[in-house]
Design an enzyme around this catalytic site. Sequence first.
Site: not given
Length: 305
Positions: A110, A206, A275
């Site tokens: 993230s 991602e 994620h």
Amino acid sequence: MTVRPRAVLPGATVGILAPASPVQLPWLEAGEAELRRVGLVPRRSRNLLKRTVYTAGSAAERTGDFLELLEDGEVSALLGARGGYGCLDLLPRIPPDRIRENPKVILGGSDLTALLALWSGAGVVSFHGPMVAQQIARGRSRWDAEETLGLLRAREPGFHLPWRNAESLHPGRAEGVLRGGCLSILAALAGTPFATSFQDAIAVLEDISVKPYQIERMLTQLALAGLLDGVRGIVFGRMPGCTQHPDQGYTTAELLARLSERFEVPVVFGFATGHTDDDPCRTVPFGVRARMDEDGLTLLEGAVE
């Protein structure tokens, strides 16, 4: 020359830091318990539970925690507690030489993509994967502990990461250095000194809950910035929630197949790193050369010393 951090062995002390958003204590404690279950000794950073609006303390406090754990000889690895926002604040405050002088495993995803990019700029291997107060806190069902710890101890080439539930969008075989992370953060870094180039790389990309047009905008931004020039292959994550609405008329796989045609390289969709939805979060070592084929990713060199 790429620098490899030392392996994280059983019984190692691992530092937990929150370089981005604030941490909830129950989730932190659950993550610490899980780390102990797999034989690691968690150590909290000094300001881990601080809160300043939407960050875990001030930029100075988060930077201080980072450098303190990085330079602590008893700490074998730096594990991110969670993402959110805040890692970009740290980038100009951390000299790459400090990382090269203290090459340690860093594990996270993230917003921590920004720190993994910093590691890449310093020429040090990093690890994209689960975080302590998120996937690790949820236990065996949400992170692949055996695979993650195996990678953190993979001194020799040959470690294999099978695709499992991923699907091929454009078949083929490629070799390159693994690089990537959360697409939103990689796009935010474009045009800065910390941007990630995918020249001769297998890009692992991602994200979560971004609209299809936003995915196209970010991929186009990276391409226009020249950061995708020379990419050898692309591995997309699960991309949960990345839809316009339930009846949009196309799947995420179909969207990514269309958007990636221009690169004329092998493309896979659905590798569960960063994620994820219900799949355990998997770990990918960035800065390590690998082969991409129909079976998965195979490391062509060790990830650690």
